[in-house]
Design a protein around this motif. Structure first.
Motif, PDB file in Angstrom:
ATOM      1  N   LYS A   6      84.975  64.071  91.720  1.00 10.24           N
ATOM      2  CA  LYS A   6      83.545  64.380  91.617  1.00 10.24           C
ATOM      3  C   LYS A   6      83.150  64.471  90.137  1.00 10.24           C
ATOM      4  O   LYS A   6      83.654  65.302  89.392  1.00 10.24           O
ATOM      5  N   ALA A   7      82.237  63.624  89.734  1.00  6.17           N
ATOM      6  CA  ALA A   7      81.775  63.645  88.351  1.00  6.17           C
ATOM      7  C   ALA A   7      80.535  64.529  88.251  1.00  6.17           C
ATOM      8  O   ALA A   7      79.834  64.731  89.243  1.00  6.17           O
ATOM      9  N   PRO A   8      80.251  65.066  87.055  1.00  2.00           N
ATOM     10  CA  PRO A   8      79.041  65.886  86.897  1.00  2.00           C
ATOM     11  C   PRO A   8      77.795  65.025  87.078  1.00  2.00           C
ATOM     12  O   PRO A   8      77.775  63.859  86.709  1.00  2.00           O
ATOM     13  N   SER A   9      76.742  65.613  87.654  1.00  3.61           N
ATOM     14  CA  SER A   9      75.496  64.887  87.896  1.00  3.61           C
ATOM     15  C   SER A   9      74.542  65.005  86.717  1.00  3.61           C
ATOM     16  O   SER A   9      74.666  65.909  85.890  1.00  3.61           O
ATOM     17  N   LEU A  10      73.580  64.120  86.710  1.00  2.00           N
ATOM     18  CA  LEU A  10      72.520  64.200  85.707  1.00  2.00           C
ATOM     19  C   LEU A  10      71.608  65.370  86.054  1.00  2.00           C
ATOM     20  O   LEU A  10      71.389  65.659  87.236  1.00  2.00           O
ATOM     21  N   PRO A  11      71.041  66.030  85.044  1.00  2.07           N
ATOM     22  CA  PRO A  11      70.136  67.155  85.338  1.00  2.07           C
ATOM     23  C   PRO A  11      68.782  66.654  85.831  1.00  2.07           C
ATOM     24  O   PRO A  11      68.384  65.535  85.555  1.00  2.07           O
ATOM     25  N   ALA A  12      68.073  67.518  86.572  1.00  3.81           N
ATOM     26  CA  ALA A  12      66.717  67.202  87.018  1.00  3.81           C
ATOM     27  C   ALA A  12      65.795  68.326  86.601  1.00  3.81           C
ATOM     28  O   ALA A  12      66.231  69.459  86.382  1.00  3.81           O
ATOM     29  N   ILE A  13      64.527  68.027  86.460  1.00  2.00           N
ATOM     30  CA  ILE A  13      63.546  69.045  86.083  1.00  2.00           C
ATOM     31  C   ILE A  13      62.825  69.493  87.347  1.00  2.00           C
ATOM     32  O   ILE A  13      62.266  68.675  88.080  1.00  2.00           O
ATOM     33  N   PRO A  14      62.827  70.799  87.649  1.00  2.00           N
ATOM     34  CA  PRO A  14      62.200  71.279  88.895  1.00  2.00           C
ATOM     35  C   PRO A  14      60.688  71.405  88.741  1.00  2.00           C
ATOM     36  O   PRO A  14      60.168  72.487  88.466  1.00  2.00           O
ATOM     37  N   PHE A  15      59.954  70.319  88.920  1.00  3.95           N
ATOM     38  CA  PHE A  15      58.497  70.380  88.814  1.00  3.95           C
ATOM     39  C   PHE A  15      57.870  71.107  89.999  1.00  3.95           C
ATOM     40  O   PHE A  15      56.679  71.371  90.006  1.00  3.95           O
ATOM     41  N   GLY A  16      58.693  71.428  91.013  1.00  2.00           N
ATOM     42  CA  GLY A  16      58.156  72.119  92.190  1.00  2.00           C
ATOM     43  C   GLY A  16      58.269  73.625  92.097  1.00  2.00           C
ATOM     44  O   GLY A  16      58.161  74.321  93.094  1.00  2.00           O
ATOM     45  N   PHE A  17      58.450  74.150  90.887  1.00  2.00           N
ATOM     46  CA  PHE A  17      58.687  75.593  90.713  1.00  2.00           C
ATOM     47  C   PHE A  17      57.535  76.450  91.223  1.00  2.00           C
ATOM     48  O   PHE A  17      57.721  77.578  91.611  1.00  2.00           O
ATOM     49  N   TRP A  18      56.336  75.882  91.253  1.00  2.66           N
ATOM     50  CA  TRP A  18      55.150  76.661  91.619  1.00  2.66           C
ATOM     51  C   TRP A  18      55.047  76.876  93.127  1.00  2.66           C
ATOM     52  O   TRP A  18      54.269  77.672  93.611  1.00  2.66           O
ATOM     53  N   SER A  19      55.834  76.155  93.881  1.00  2.01           N
ATOM     54  CA  SER A  19      55.669  76.194  95.322  1.00  2.01           C
ATOM     55  C   SER A  19      56.784  77.011  95.958  1.00  2.01           C
ATOM     56  O   SER A  19      57.889  77.101  95.437  1.00  2.01           O
ATOM     57  N   SER A  20      56.454  77.621  97.092  1.00  2.74           N
ATOM     58  CA  SER A  20      57.490  78.346  97.813  1.00  2.74           C
ATOM     59  C   SER A  20      58.150  77.459  98.859  1.00  2.74           C
ATOM     60  O   SER A  20      59.151  77.823  99.441  1.00  2.74           O
ATOM     61  N   SER A  21      57.559  76.301  99.091  1.00  2.70           N
ATOM     62  CA  SER A  21      58.090  75.432 100.128  1.00  2.70           C
ATOM     63  C   SER A  21      59.353  74.725  99.646  1.00  2.70           C
ATOM     64  O   SER A  21      59.334  74.065  98.607  1.00  2.70           O
ATOM     65  N   PRO A  22      60.432  74.866 100.362  1.00  5.50           N
ATOM     66  CA  PRO A  22      61.668  74.191  99.931  1.00  5.50           C
ATOM     67  C   PRO A  22      61.515  72.669  99.947  1.00  5.50           C
ATOM     68  O   PRO A  22      62.129  71.979  99.131  1.00  5.50           O
ATOM     69  N   GLN A  23      60.661  72.158 100.854  1.00  9.81           N
ATOM     70  CA  GLN A  23      60.475  70.700 100.874  1.00  9.81           C
ATOM     71  C   GLN A  23      59.858  70.213  99.566  1.00  9.81           C
ATOM     72  O   GLN A  23      60.279  69.226  98.981  1.00  9.81           O
ATOM     73  N   ILE A  24      58.818  70.934  99.148  1.00 10.31           N
ATOM     74  CA  ILE A  24      58.144  70.515  97.912  1.00 10.31           C
ATOM     75  C   ILE A  24      59.074  70.692  96.720  1.00 10.31           C
ATOM     76  O   ILE A  24      59.171  69.827  95.849  1.00 10.31           O
ATOM     77  N   LYS A  25      59.784  71.812  96.708  1.00  7.97           N
ATOM     78  CA  LYS A  25      60.745  72.016  95.622  1.00  7.97           C
ATOM     79  C   LYS A  25      61.753  70.873  95.562  1.00  7.97           C
ATOM     80  O   LYS A  25      62.041  70.323  94.493  1.00  7.97           O
ATOM     81  N   ALA A  26      62.236  70.489  96.731  1.00  6.84           N
ATOM     82  CA  ALA A  26      63.226  69.416  96.764  1.00  6.84           C
ATOM     83  C   ALA A  26      62.605  68.092  96.325  1.00  6.84           C
ATOM     84  O   ALA A  26      63.208  67.324  95.564  1.00  6.84           O
ATOM     85  N   ALA A  27      61.377  67.852  96.792  1.00  9.48           N
ATOM     86  CA  ALA A  27      60.750  66.559  96.496  1.00  9.48           C
ATOM     87  C   ALA A  27      60.459  66.417  95.010  1.00  9.48           C
ATOM     88  O   ALA A  27      60.538  65.320  94.456  1.00  9.48           O
ATOM     89  N   LEU A  28      60.114  67.529  94.370  1.00  8.46           N
ATOM     90  CA  LEU A  28      59.684  67.432  92.973  1.00  8.46           C
ATOM     91  C   LEU A  28      60.811  67.712  91.975  1.00  8.46           C
ATOM     92  O   LEU A  28      60.565  68.003  90.819  1.00  8.46           O
ATOM     93  N   GLN A  29      62.035  67.608  92.445  1.00  9.89           N
ATOM     94  CA  GLN A  29      63.170  67.605  91.513  1.00  9.89           C
ATOM     95  C   GLN A  29      63.175  66.237  90.830  1.00  9.89           C
ATOM     96  O   GLN A  29      63.655  65.261  91.388  1.00  9.89           O
ATOM     97  N   VAL A  30      62.612  66.175  89.647  1.00 14.75           N
ATOM     98  CA  VAL A  30      62.461  64.859  89.029  1.00 14.75           C
ATOM     99  C   VAL A  30      63.524  64.649  87.960  1.00 14.75           C
ATOM    100  O   VAL A  30      63.680  65.458  87.053  1.00 14.75           O
ATOM    101  N   ASN A  31      64.239  63.565  88.093  1.00 18.08           N
ATOM    102  CA  ASN A  31      65.300  63.282  87.146  1.00 18.08           C
ATOM    103  C   ASN A  31      64.734  62.799  85.816  1.00 18.08           C
ATOM    104  O   ASN A  31      63.697  62.126  85.755  1.00 18.08           O
ATOM    105  N   VAL A  32      65.443  63.169  84.745  1.00 18.81           N
ATOM    106  CA  VAL A  32      64.968  62.806  83.407  1.00 18.81           C
ATOM    107  C   VAL A  32      64.898  61.288  83.239  1.00 18.81           C
ATOM    108  O   VAL A  32      63.990  60.758  82.595  1.00 18.81           O
TER     109      VAL A  32
END
Lengths: 309, 516
Positions: A122-148
């Motif tokens: 298992k290699a380390p993954s690239l980081p993502a920026i959590p643009f969904g931080f404002w939402s409490s919905s796990p779906q939105i949080k997951a969807a807005l994990q935007v990779n650099v």
């Protein structure tokens, strides 16, 4: 919003999130191919470069622990394969379509051969920026994990769009791609420019490959790529050789690719494989819809597809 | 800034075993227009390509403004101020005029400041005797505009020795006169020196001061244009060979209408309409000429009549019957054609000369019985046609693409004129051919007319139309805008209609084709 009943919204959010994830490799490969084709050459070997990039990026990330070093090496390996294509196509009486298909098979074969030891670890993954931080919905949080890399890709699309019109190199690439006679008359070396453009295109395709293994799906195996490298060629045609349209087209293809998993996530499992075929159906549909027996393709570089005997 | 002087001394250029340029010495005087005259393949283009660094000569010196220079690349030539306006345009089709001009400068900064460039270009254009809109895309320019832009480009680059390669091959007479006149005036003001490559005497006698004549790579004559007659120049150019003059047109009344179009509309490659509902009628025993600057729908019209392009509206009739370009109809009505670029439009390039000559008749007696071909009959037919039409080929089995342009043309003509012809459709039949071939092909077209064929002739060369046609139609932007009998045609009026200045003088003859 009720988390237990996300319904259509859930599908939409999942498709958007999926589009962002799935589109990134499309974006890099298509921008690379856009650059190569703008110079008047076709590189059908991008699929091989993509797989090679995925393997080498994963391998280096695993060995060094740095995913970014992996991305860089993936780009460099793509650059090497691109240069090889560029060099071979620069020889007299070489057909770039045939060479490209050869490169595709060579790249995937080489990647499978060299990549055997990296299938398990298992290699380390690239980081993502959590643009969904404002939402409490796990779906939105997951969807807005935007990779650099996605953001870099957008910036690159805009930069290429600007550079094709506003820089010396942009104009030279367009000249060579549109009229080799004109380029020769101005003293540009058609062969050098095309080789460099093919190498740079390979670099971008290699980065696209590293995204596959280092972020999404996020591991190295032999069934990692499902033809993204080939579809990117169709995508460039559909985007009329414009970098910004490449971005839009990548999102569209990414969204189509995310449809199957999104439906599955809300419990619609019948026809899963049918929905997974959405990007391919879209490819065919778009090619049919935008082609015409009467019109030649607007925006196509003039030197492209010239069969050299 | 004075016009430069240039001497070429003992220049030789070999391509393998072929000597394209053989020990040529020419003195190009400053501030003069110097014509290089010769047939195709005489070595004119090779000479100037050595001067602009496209080729490097095997032997010889170039003296520029009194000192010896080495021109190895186009950059060397550019640095000296030698610029060339090519016969094929060297503009980038997908870019704008402005982008092309800036690009041509070569020493571009990494980032281009378009606001400054635009300002500088507007100031430059304002100084020039003729203009091209800066923001237009090259692919939307007419041929004349492109030619003007090519000349402007050289001036923009401060070139002082300007070489024009067949400058008027794509222009109307008036456009050519204007462009060459301006260039000559600039030379006579001692701003530039000019070399014109041409095989048209009219350009030499009207615009050049000095002339050098090349034949088969050798310099065979030179002098001041004022002291030479066209006959003397012609003799130098073609040597002692006999020129066959055009067959005389028999004076006779034209017969019944053979080929007609009724409201024929044809699209172009980009989905626009190239030909707008035109009516024409060609009668038996006449040549109907269509004049026009290239890009006004002639190509699409011909391609449509030959079945290469669909009919978008209206209809085509042959001998009163609707015609849909099927092979059956073509053979029934005896329709033949000599399209432009015959190697591309009328030949299978890798097939033998004999095979190409049989394309019209291989499925009929005597070349075929049922599904079988008679190779013997095919071979003897090819030998007969090769001899009769004087096609120069190493053998009937040589691929037709190995033949020179004139011989491909002759081979196609042999195929198209060897049987009885009722309708003949011809487009730019002698483009780029030398004297002897031109006269030969012209006489054969006229002979077909004399035998009663209805001939539709599209040509960008007005002289050719005036010589061959009985009637002339002028096409502009896909419509027929003027019709005149060729016998008493006024070239200046035709030229005005070709250039789209239709409003100036009233039409002399009412278009009778419309009524037919």
């Amino acid at each position: 919003m009720d988390n237990n009943d996300i319904g259509m919204w859930g599908i939409l959010i999942a498709v958007i999130g999926g589009a962002i994830r799935v589109s990134t490799p499309f974006l890099f490969v298509s921008l690379g191919e856009c650059l190569t084709e703008k110079s008047g050459r076709i590189n059908l070997g991008l699929e091989g470069i993509l797989v090679m990039g995925a393997m080498s990026g994963y391998g280096i990330a695993y060995l060094t622990g740095s995913p970014w070093l992996g991305v860089l090496v993936a780009g460099l390996s793509g650059c090497v394969l691109g240069s090889l294509h560029g060099f071979i196509c620069g020889l007299p009486r070489v057909n770039d379509i045939a060479t490209g298909i050869g490169l595709m098979l060579f790249g995937t074969g080489l990647a499978f051969f060299l990549g055997k030891p990296f299938v398990q670890p298992k290699a380390p993954s690239l980081p993502a920026i959590p643009f969904g931080f404002w939402s409490s919905s796990p779906q939105i949080k997951a969807a807005l994990q935007v990779n650099v890399l996605f953001l870099l890709g957008i910036a690159l699309a805009f930069a290429m769009h600007w550079a094709f019109r506003n820089t010396r190199w942009g104009l030279i690439v367009r000249t060579v791609g549109d009229s080799a006679d004109a380029a020769l008359a101005m003293g540009f070396s058609v062969r050098t420019v095309r080789t460099l453009a093919t190498a740079a295109g390979g670099f971008l395709a290699g980065i696209g490959g590293s995204f596959l293994s280092l972020y999404y799906p996020g591991s190295w195996n032999e069934s990692l790529s499902s033809g993204q490298g080939l579809m990117a060629v169709a995508l460039v045609i559909f985007a009329r050789w414009r970098p910004l349209y490449c971005f839009g087209a990548s999102l569209l293809f990414g969204g189509a690719g995310a449809l199957g998993p999104a439906l599955q996530s809300v419990g619609i499992t019948s026809g899963y494989y049918l929905f997974n075929a959405a990007p391919y159906v879209l490819t065919l549909g778009i090619m049919i819809a935008t082609s015409s027996t009467k019109h030649s393709l607007a925006g196509a570089p003039g030197e492209l597809g010239v069969i050299r005997a | 800034m004075a016009a430069p002087a240039l001497q070429v001394i003992g220049m030789t250029k070999r391509f393998g075993a072929m000597t394209a340029l053989d020990n040529v010495t020419i003195n190009f005087e400053p501030g003069k227009v110097h014509a290089l005259l010769g047939e195709n393949g005489a070595g004119k283009s090779t000479l100037v390509k050595c001067l602009v660094g496209f080729y490097s000569a095997n032997e010889g010196q170039v003296i520029y403004d009194g000192r010896e220079v080495a021109i190895k690349t186009p950059f060397d030539a550019a640095a000296l101020g030698i610029g060339m306006v090519y016969q094929q345009f060297t503009l980038v089709p997908s870019m704008t005029v402005e982008e092309n001009l800036v690009l041509s400068r070569g020493n571009l900064p990494m980032k281009i400041k378009w606001s400054e460039e635009t300002k500088a270009l507007r100031a430059f254009m304002a100084r020039m005797p003729f203009q091209v809109p800066l923001e237009k895309q090259i692919s939307s320019l007419a041929a004349g505009e492109k030619q003007r832009l090519e000349i402007l480009k050289q001036l923009y680059l401060d070139r002082r020795l300007i070489i024009l390669d067949e400058p008027t091959s794509v222009l109307t007479l008036e456009e050519a006169d204007e462009a060459l006149g301006l260039i000559r005036d600039m030379a006579h003001r001692d701003e530039i020196s000019v070399i014109i490559i041409t095989h048209k005497f009219r350009e030499v006698t009207s615009f050049a001061d000095n002339v050098s004549v090349l034949r088969r790579g050798k310099l065979v004559g030179e002098g001041k244009v004022a002291e030479l007659s066209p006959d003397q120049m012609a003799e130098m150019m073609i040597g002692s060979r006999q020129i066959k003059t055009s067959a005389d047109k028999i004076v006779h009344e034209a017969g019944a209408v053979r080929l007609e179009t009724i409201g024929l509309t044809v699209g172009d490659d980009g989905g626009l309409t190239a030909v707008h509902g035109v009516n024409l009628a060609v009668k038996s025993g006449e040549i109907l000429g269509i004049a026009g600057v290239s890009g006004n729908g002639q190509r699409e019209l011909i391609e449509c009549l030959l079945g290469q392009r669909p009919v978008a509206g209206g209809m085509v009739k042959v001998k009163g019957e609707p015609y849909s370009m099927t092979r059956r109809e073509i053979q029934k009505h005896k329709i033949f054609s000599l399209p432009e670029e015959p190697l591309r439009n009328a030949c299978v390039p890798n097939m033998s000369v004999a095979g190409n000559m049989a394309l019209r008749s291989f499925d009929q007696q005597p070349l075929a019985s049922g599904p079988l071909l008679h190779y013997g009959a095919l071979g003897s037919m090819a030998k007969r046609l090769i001899a009769e039409f004087r096609v120069k080929t190493s053998s009937p089995e040589a691929p037709i693409r190995t033949l020179s342009g004139g011989n491909v043309q002759r081979a196609v003509l042999a195929r198209e004129l060897s049987a009885e012809v009722d309708v003949l459709i011809v487009a730019n039949p002698v483009f780029g051919l030398d004297f002897a071939a031109v006269a030969d092909i012209h006489s054969r077209i006229v002979a077909a007319r004399n035998r009663g064929a209805a001939v539709l002739l599209v040509s960008e060369d007005l002289d050719e139309l005036l010589e061959l046609a009985d009637r002339i139609l002028v096409i502009f932007e896909g419509e027929f805008v003027y019709e005149t009998p060729a016998a008493n045609a006024d070239t200046s009026i035709i030229g005005r209609y070709m250039a789209g200045h239709a409003s100036t003088p009233a039409a002399v003859a009412a278009p009778e084709a419309v009524a037919a």
